[in-house]
Design a protein around this motif. Structure first.
Motif, PDB file in Angstrom:
ATOM      1  N   ASN A  59       1.316  -0.981  -0.098  1.00 48.32           N
ATOM      2  CA  ASN A  59      -0.213  -0.469   0.259  1.00 48.32           C
ATOM      3  C   ASN A  59       0.685   1.382  -0.136  1.00 48.32           C
ATOM      4  O   ASN A  59       1.719   2.045   0.772  1.00 48.32           O
ATOM      5  CB  ASN A  59      -1.034   0.125   1.476  1.00 48.32           C
ATOM      6  CG  ASN A  59      -1.993   1.563   1.418  1.00 48.32           C
ATOM      7  OD1 ASN A  59      -2.587   1.681   0.889  1.00 48.32           O
ATOM      8  ND2 ASN A  59      -2.854   0.311   1.629  1.00 48.32           N
ATOM      9  N   GLY A 101      -2.282   5.047  -0.237  1.00 46.41           N
ATOM     10  CA  GLY A 101      -3.587   4.440  -0.316  1.00 46.41           C
ATOM     11  C   GLY A 101      -3.748   3.455  -1.111  1.00 46.41           C
ATOM     12  O   GLY A 101      -5.384   3.468  -1.331  1.00 46.41           O
ATOM     13  N   GLU A 102      -3.312   3.699  -2.383  1.00 42.89           N
ATOM     14  CA  GLU A 102      -3.681   2.791  -3.079  1.00 42.89           C
ATOM     15  C   GLU A 102      -2.224   1.555  -3.171  1.00 42.89           C
ATOM     16  O   GLU A 102      -0.949   1.555  -3.413  1.00 42.89           O
ATOM     17  CB  GLU A 102      -3.074   3.408  -4.604  1.00 42.89           C
ATOM     18  CG  GLU A 102      -3.924   2.361  -6.485  1.00 42.89           C
ATOM     19  CD  GLU A 102      -3.505   4.352  -7.137  1.00 42.89           C
ATOM     20  OE1 GLU A 102      -3.629   3.142  -8.217  1.00 42.89           O
ATOM     21  OE2 GLU A 102      -3.749   4.820  -6.905  1.00 42.89           O
ATOM     22  N   TYR A 103      -2.959   0.497  -3.878  1.00 37.52           N
ATOM     23  CA  TYR A 103      -2.245  -1.075  -3.757  1.00 37.52           C
ATOM     24  C   TYR A 103      -1.540  -1.061  -4.604  1.00 37.52           C
ATOM     25  O   TYR A 103      -1.879  -0.539  -6.614  1.00 37.52           O
ATOM     26  CB  TYR A 103      -2.991  -1.903  -3.636  1.00 37.52           C
ATOM     27  CG  TYR A 103      -3.147  -2.536  -2.085  1.00 37.52           C
ATOM     28  CD1 TYR A 103      -2.318  -3.435  -1.810  1.00 37.52           C
ATOM     29  CD2 TYR A 103      -4.599  -2.023  -1.522  1.00 37.52           C
ATOM     30  CE1 TYR A 103      -2.551  -3.644  -0.028  1.00 37.52           C
ATOM     31  CE2 TYR A 103      -4.852  -1.790  -0.043  1.00 37.52           C
ATOM     32  CZ  TYR A 103      -3.571  -2.583   1.108  1.00 37.52           C
ATOM     33  OH  TYR A 103      -3.792  -2.976   1.877  1.00 37.52           O
ATOM     34  N   ALA A 159      -5.869  -7.319   3.060  1.00 41.89           N
ATOM     35  CA  ALA A 159      -6.414  -6.014   2.736  1.00 41.89           C
ATOM     36  C   ALA A 159      -7.446  -6.660   1.899  1.00 41.89           C
ATOM     37  O   ALA A 159      -7.579  -7.846   1.575  1.00 41.89           O
ATOM     38  CB  ALA A 159      -5.722  -5.363   1.860  1.00 41.89           C
ATOM     39  N   ASN A 160      -9.121  -5.949   1.688  1.00 48.44           N
ATOM     40  CA  ASN A 160      -9.960  -6.743   0.483  1.00 48.44           C
ATOM     41  C   ASN A 160      -9.470  -6.812  -0.312  1.00 48.44           C
ATOM     42  O   ASN A 160      -8.634  -5.868  -1.357  1.00 48.44           O
ATOM     43  CB  ASN A 160     -10.702  -6.037   1.150  1.00 48.44           C
ATOM     44  CG  ASN A 160     -12.606  -6.688  -0.145  1.00 48.44           C
ATOM     45  OD1 ASN A 160     -12.404  -6.933  -0.717  1.00 48.44           O
ATOM     46  ND2 ASN A 160     -13.604  -7.141   1.289  1.00 48.44           N
ATOM     47  N   SER A 168      -9.233  -4.386  -3.418  1.00 54.41           N
ATOM     48  CA  SER A 168      -9.190  -2.895  -3.322  1.00 54.41           C
ATOM     49  C   SER A 168      -7.465  -2.882  -4.536  1.00 54.41           C
ATOM     50  O   SER A 168      -6.761  -2.223  -4.804  1.00 54.41           O
ATOM     51  CB  SER A 168      -7.848  -3.045  -1.790  1.00 54.41           C
ATOM     52  OG  SER A 168      -8.647  -2.436  -0.790  1.00 54.41           O
ATOM     53  N   SER A 183     -11.154 -10.735   2.842  1.00 56.19           N
ATOM     54  CA  SER A 183      -9.614 -10.338   2.796  1.00 56.19           C
ATOM     55  C   SER A 183      -9.344 -11.578   3.643  1.00 56.19           C
ATOM     56  O   SER A 183      -8.004 -11.245   4.629  1.00 56.19           O
ATOM     57  CB  SER A 183      -9.771  -9.293   3.709  1.00 56.19           C
ATOM     58  OG  SER A 183     -10.452  -9.162   4.825  1.00 56.19           O
ATOM     59  N   ASN A 201     -15.820  -4.262   1.261  1.00 60.25           N
ATOM     60  CA  ASN A 201     -15.088  -2.473   1.286  1.00 60.25           C
ATOM     61  C   ASN A 201     -16.339  -2.102   0.573  1.00 60.25           C
ATOM     62  O   ASN A 201     -17.298  -2.068   0.027  1.00 60.25           O
ATOM     63  CB  ASN A 201     -13.826  -2.161   0.196  1.00 60.25           C
ATOM     64  CG  ASN A 201     -12.316  -2.774   1.089  1.00 60.25           C
ATOM     65  OD1 ASN A 201     -12.675  -3.153   2.389  1.00 60.25           O
ATOM     66  ND2 ASN A 201     -11.486  -2.553   0.355  1.00 60.25           N
ATOM     67  N   GLU A 211     -17.706  -1.510  -3.146  1.00 54.60           N
ATOM     68  CA  GLU A 211     -17.618  -3.719  -3.742  1.00 54.60           C
ATOM     69  C   GLU A 211     -19.157  -3.224  -3.756  1.00 54.60           C
ATOM     70  O   GLU A 211     -20.204  -3.390  -3.118  1.00 54.60           O
ATOM     71  CB  GLU A 211     -17.482  -3.854  -2.573  1.00 54.60           C
ATOM     72  CG  GLU A 211     -15.800  -3.760  -2.232  1.00 54.60           C
ATOM     73  CD  GLU A 211     -14.641  -3.829  -3.480  1.00 54.60           C
ATOM     74  OE1 GLU A 211     -15.131  -5.235  -4.211  1.00 54.60           O
ATOM     75  OE2 GLU A 211     -14.042  -3.308  -3.860  1.00 54.60           O
TER      76      GLU A 211
END
Length: 371
Positions: free
Chosen positions: A61, A64-66, A120-121, A124, A139, A336, A339
């Protein structure tokens, strides 16, 4: 006749709610990847040509972005299948079986990320995997692998949503067929339809205010008919247009009648009527100002629009192989925010059969309990 008391009715409703329902699957297995025994397809999507991205290192991460240090973008035929596994299986059991099955069928692992690969879900990772709006969720017990055999690539997540779930992407790498709009033929009509998907024709001649083709229309009629004969999968829309002389309603009806006159004339030459759609636009789409004869003459035309292009043999074969597409479904509450929900199982048993079964079950229980 059996007497149903309030208590029995309440029991019946509880049993009916708890009774398992038959499930109609949304798609078919990919021929290159075996199904885990007892698994049920919950989601399916197929694209003849799309992009996908395999993850080749543990997702991280950043802001905030994977993302991942190593990825492998691949384009080609992309099949997505979401499986729900039997509750008696564990996520690890399912994942290890997929590993073994892929190895036995000649796939080489490119990357394996054992549990917990990430907490993480999975939703994501849509951007990272270029998964578009496809449903990903969960997750817990996340495990991932990427594998390759020849030009076929597999990207697989397995996790636990109360029962093991598998999220499979199979990408068959290939070049884009960008010639699907091609229409064979050397005539001006064929070339315009191939290059632009449409053509305005002025060779269809009518008397003023009439919808009967003049004999002078035969040359254009034969040319268009030849294009349709040489491209047997081509479907067209025939659109009539008028100038603004006369009332708008009358011009609308006239344009429709003239379009039908063209399709009917083509049908008489042996062109299947189901390949043609007649429509009128009246005076609503002028190409020039209706202020003089030249402008009005340009607006009086019959437009031919490609509705379905000539399909190549390879495209048709793939279309025949492809399973039915699922409809989008809503996401479970444990996903999330944003979703989509997990697809609900299709109910194929009728309400009457369900109620009858539940009532019979209730009476059996009554007998067993001595009530």
């Amino acid at each position: 006749m059996r007497k149903i008391t309030p208590a029995l009715l309440a029991t019946t409703l509880m049993l009916a709610a708890a009774a398992p329902q038959a499930h109609a699957e949304r798609g078919a297995d990919h021929p290159e990847v075996s199904r885990y025994p007892g698994a049920v397809i919950e989601g399916y999507d197929f694209k003849e040509y799309e992009e996908a991205q395999l993850i080749l290192s543990r997702p991280i991460n950043r802001g905030g972005e994977y993302t991942a240090e190593k990825v492998l973008p691949v384009e080609g035929r992309v099949t997505y299948i979401h499986y729900e596994m039997p509750k008696t299986a564990s996520a690890l059991q399912v994942f290890r079986n997929y590993q073994s099955a892929l190895k036995r069928s000649g796939f080489n692992e490119l990357f394996v990320c054992d549990r917990p690969c990430t907490e993480a879900n999975l939703g994501s990772f849509k951007t990272l995997m270029k998964a578009r709006d496809l449903y990903l969720n969960g997750s817990r017990e996340n495990q991932y692998l990427a594998a390759k055999r020849g030009n076929t690539y597999v990207s697989l997540w397995v996790n636990d949503l109360g029962e093991p779930n598998a999220w499979l992407f199979v990408v068959e790498k290939g070049s884009l067929d960008d010639n699907q709009m091609a229409i064979s033929g050397e005539s001006p009509i064929a070339k315009s339809l191939s290059e632009q998907g449409r053509v305005d024709l002025y060779g269809f001649q009518f008397d003023t205010g009439k919808a009967v083709l003049r004999d002078s229309s035969q040359t254009t009629l034969k040319e268009l008919g030849k294009v349709l004969q040489e491209n047997p999968t081509l479907q067209i829309e025939v659109v009539g247009h008028t100038d603004d002389v006369g009332g708008a309603d009358a011009n609308q009806r006239l344009s429709e009648a003239r379009a039908r006159a063209v399709t009917e004339a083509l049908s008489r030459t042996g062109i299947d009527a189901s390949r043609m759609l007649a429509r009128g636009m009246g005076q609503t789409q002028p190409l020039a100002a209706n202020t003089d004869d030249a402008g009005r003459a340009k607006n009086r035309r019959v437009e031919i629009i490609v509705q379905r292009p000539a399909v190549t043999a390879a495209t048709q074969t793939q279309a025949n192989r492809t399973a039915p597409r699922p409809q989008a479904q809503p996401a479970p509450a444990n996903g999330n925010a944003g979703e989509s929900s997990k697809p609900a199982a299709d109910t194929t048993r009728s309400v009457i059969d369900s109620a009858t079964t539940a009532i019979d079950t209730a009476y059996k229980l009554k007998g067993l309990l001595g009530l």
